[in-house]
Design an enzyme around this catalytic site. Sequence first.
Site: not given
Length: 462
Positions: A432-434, A436
Amino acid sequence: MTTMTEASVREFKMPDVGEGLTEAEILKWYVQPGDTVTDGQVVCEVETAKAAVELPIPYDGVVRELHFPEGTTVDVGTPIIAVALAGAAAPEAPAGQPEAPAKEPEPKPEGRQPVLVGYGVATSSTRRRPRKGPEVTVPAPAQAVQAELNGHGGAIAEKSRPLAKPPVRKLAKDLGVDLAAITPSGPDGIITREDVHAAAAPRTAEPAAPVTAAPAAPAAPAPVASYDTARETRIPVKGVRKATAQAMVGSAFTAPHVTEFVTVDVTRTMKLVEELKQDKEMQGLRVNPLLLIAKALLVAIKRNPDINASWDEANQEIVRKHYVNLGIAAATPRGLIVPNIKDAQDKTLPQLAQALGELVSTAREGKTSPAAMQGGTVTITNVGVFGVDTGTPILNPGESAILAVGAIKLQPWVHKGKVKPRQVTTLALSFDHRLVDGELGSKVLADVAAILEQPKRLITWA
């Protein structure tokens, strides 16, 4: 003669067998009206959005009524079975009416009374499974039938229930055949599969009845979907598959996914697997590459704890977990499920092997409990068992990362300056790029790869 009081009959309601579940489908009844049950005895199996679960009855007594047949989806809190408590007196016949003669005991093939499962009609809180043919009406309870007759001033004898085994009932439902309209040919008046097929055969040749529009508002009949059953099979989406589909759509369009890949030489890991199989401490345990991959991921999380977190949208917070509930994606006949190993970070290698073995066996048997699938933090999905090199896995909802493991194959690889055949696999980490970023995700994936290339780092980094 004493009268059976309402207190002597208990209604067992559909429980919430998971956290926040609202409904469950009755898969199979293990008891029939007239059977004696004891406290803790399993009476039915239900399927929720998470798993199949067996329900025990909390009473001693005699089954008086099954409110719903198999295949019915029932809301949590709805009564599904009535039990006359042990020691309760039989109901007294109303004054002025002759006492009903005792019924002959019906034959019990395979030790079970062959009566129709369920007596009640679905209320507004239930939904029927979609049928492939005309709807088969489920008889109403005797009380409801009598009330309706009294309201209309009529008196009609209630039709006796047809006798058929559960597989035959399911066949009849699939073919749209009314069991009550079949003349049984089996022993003791039991309807057989051949009877159902014989009753269904004329139906296939009959033209569909025309749809008549209401005179007040003429309209074209709604189109009826038709398909060649020899060329297509339609399977209702329900239970685990339905929940998985909804979760994957929600995850894909909520969490911004990023996937990174690394190809790694795992020859030393494969040698270690063979050595561990001969180790006395690992005797009787499931030892395979997945075990060491799981341990490698746990070590990588310990070195990079920020990866083990979740995104709290409501409070706009990142929730870092100080425990690892390691999910293992498992393909089952009911669909994909992701049970997890609680507090996996604290387990030794033998303990982790035992937990993995129990998880896989339980999943294959379809006995995974809803609790085992809740609270996961990070997941591993092993697509390599299907011969696939790798994939771009979708996050399990509420988790920050998922590691996909590809097939381990013998490939040409540059080792110590020379091209040699080596055991090689490709790993893919989605996150999850939010919460990580690329650096953190890359560190975790690189750590897992480094451990699998040099398994001795399990000791030095753990």
